[in-house]
Every structure is written in C-alpha cells, then in structure tokens.
Design an enzyme around this catalytic site. Sequence first.
Site, short mmCIF file in Angstrom:
data_model
loop_
_atom_site.label_atom_id
_atom_site.label_comp_id
_atom_site.label_asym_id
_atom_site.label_seq_id
_atom_site.Cartn_x
_atom_site.Cartn_y
_atom_site.Cartn_z
N ARG A 8 -32.25 -17.70 12.45
CA ARG A 8 -31.81 -19.10 12.40
C ARG A 8 -33.04 -19.96 12.68
O ARG A 8 -34.02 -19.50 13.28
CB ARG A 8 -30.75 -19.36 13.47
CG ARG A 8 -29.41 -18.72 13.15
CD ARG A 8 -28.42 -18.91 14.25
NE ARG A 8 -28.01 -20.30 14.41
CZ ARG A 8 -27.22 -20.74 15.39
NH1 ARG A 8 -26.79 -19.90 16.32
NH2 ARG A 8 -26.87 -22.00 15.45
N HIS A 9 -32.98 -21.22 12.26
CA HIS A 9 -34.01 -22.19 12.64
C HIS A 9 -34.05 -22.28 14.17
O HIS A 9 -33.09 -21.93 14.86
CB HIS A 9 -33.68 -23.55 12.02
CG HIS A 9 -32.29 -24.01 12.36
ND1 HIS A 9 -31.96 -24.57 13.57
CD2 HIS A 9 -31.13 -23.92 11.65
CE1 HIS A 9 -30.67 -24.83 13.59
NE2 HIS A 9 -30.12 -24.44 12.43
N ASN A 15 -28.09 -29.22 17.69
CA ASN A 15 -27.62 -28.09 18.51
C ASN A 15 -27.51 -28.53 19.97
O ASN A 15 -26.52 -28.23 20.65
CB ASN A 15 -28.58 -26.90 18.43
CG ASN A 15 -28.61 -26.20 17.08
OD1 ASN A 15 -29.64 -25.67 16.66
ND2 ASN A 15 -27.47 -26.17 16.38
N ARG A 59 -34.88 -28.65 9.62
CA ARG A 59 -35.00 -27.74 10.75
C ARG A 59 -35.47 -26.35 10.34
O ARG A 59 -36.12 -25.65 11.12
CB ARG A 59 -33.70 -27.69 11.55
CG ARG A 59 -32.43 -27.34 10.77
CD ARG A 59 -31.21 -27.68 11.61
NE ARG A 59 -29.91 -27.32 11.07
CZ ARG A 59 -29.21 -28.06 10.21
NH1 ARG A 59 -29.71 -29.18 9.73
NH2 ARG A 59 -28.01 -27.68 9.80
N GLU A 79 -26.90 -25.22 5.09
CA GLU A 79 -25.76 -24.85 5.94
C GLU A 79 -24.43 -25.23 5.27
O GLU A 79 -24.36 -26.16 4.46
CB GLU A 79 -25.90 -25.52 7.32
CG GLU A 79 -24.82 -25.21 8.35
CD GLU A 79 -24.56 -23.71 8.61
OE1 GLU A 79 -24.33 -22.96 7.64
OE2 GLU A 79 -24.54 -23.32 9.79
N HIS A 144 -29.40 -20.71 8.52
CA HIS A 144 -28.40 -21.39 9.36
C HIS A 144 -27.31 -20.39 9.74
O HIS A 144 -27.10 -19.40 9.04
CB HIS A 144 -27.78 -22.55 8.57
CG HIS A 144 -28.78 -23.53 8.08
ND1 HIS A 144 -29.19 -24.61 8.83
CD2 HIS A 144 -29.48 -23.59 6.92
CE1 HIS A 144 -30.08 -25.31 8.15
NE2 HIS A 144 -30.28 -24.71 6.98
#
Length: 192
Positions: A8-9, A15, A59, A79, A144
């Site tokens: 994931r980023h 977040n 991101r 995403e 994502h």
Amino acid sequence: PRSIFFSRHGESQFNVEGKIGGDSLLSPRGQQYANTLPALITDNIGDAPLTVWTSTLQRTIQTASQLPYNKLTWKSLDELDAGVCDGMTYDEIEAAYPEDFANRDDDKFNYRYRGGESYRDVVVRLEPVIMELERQGNILIIGHQAILRCLYAYFHDLPQADLPYIKIPLHTVIKLTPKAYGCDEERFALPI
Ligand code: F6P
C-alpha cells in the site's frame, strides 16, 4: 523465479483523518515509509530488473518517487471509487446512509457505493492489469487497500466472500513468488 511485490502507499493525510478515497498526500509517517522503501526493495531484489506500477493517485506516486526503477501509472489501479461517500469517515457514512452501511456489511463484495464501485466492479477492471502481470517479470505494485485485496485474492485463489476482509496493512511489503500451483509468500513490515 520472478516475484510480485505489493505495498500500500505510505500513510496518507486521509488515513490519519479516517476518511476514505480522495487524493491526499502522504502524512509525515507515510513520507518516512517512502524514504525507507528503496533500501528494503533493493536489498531484496539485488540487480535483477524490476518495474514499479502505481495508480494515478498522488499518494502512490509519492510513495514510489524515490525508487530507482522504471515506473508506470495505471488508472485501473486507482482505489475503489466510493462515489457519494468519497472523502467521508465511516461514522459519517453510517449517519448519512444507514441502509447502505448495513447493506455493505451484509454483502461487502457485491455492495456498490452510490455513484461508485463494488469490489466485484474492481475485480473486473483489474482483469487487464492481471493479464499483464502474468506476462511480466519482477513487478512492484504500490497500490491501495481494496485493489491489493483483489490482486492478493487472485494470486492465492481466495473466495470472493473473504476478499474484502483480507488484511493488507500499511507499511508492509508482501512478496509473492508464483509456483506451479499457488504462490510462496513473505512479508516485510517496516517499523514506522
Ligand atoms: O481507508 C483507506 C481505503 O483505501 C479507502 O480509500 C477505501 O474506501 C477503503 O480503504 C477500502 O476498505 P474497505 O472496503 O474495508 O472500506
């Protein structure tokens, strides 16, 4: 044997705020992950060739920015589109759309956000990405949560009903090495 790496980023500003979707930049912790990732990948891959795939969202591009490899951005890796709920917290969604929230809980794989997508929709849009992945050598995907759940389920042949609950933590690289049947897996969690 070739390997496929998933990450994931790094942690994003959204977040931190508990908001879904959007196109926010990395948080300071997420930026630290982006700084540390190149050493982890380089230690693992040596001088074997590697290509990095990201989505078109900032991101993922920011997380990949310090990696010394060729990079490709895929719109199909963006995403899951949460439609009218994009940018909201889960509490805000539950308050604004209580029925939708309950429906999603009942059948998370098939639930489609108003004006957005379901996990099933994402699986369909990832088909070309998977076809290309099957043809390629070593690939690192900076992606994502929902997207990596779909790809992970494909390579481990996991059932659709379990797919939306697969744990893909932040700041962790998952290395899959396809074998004749199934895949070997290693995980590298960075203490960030
Ligand atoms: O919260 C991060 C995120 O990637 C959101 O953008 C996305 O909607 C969500 O995770 C997907 O996870 P879940 O399907 O469990 O809500």
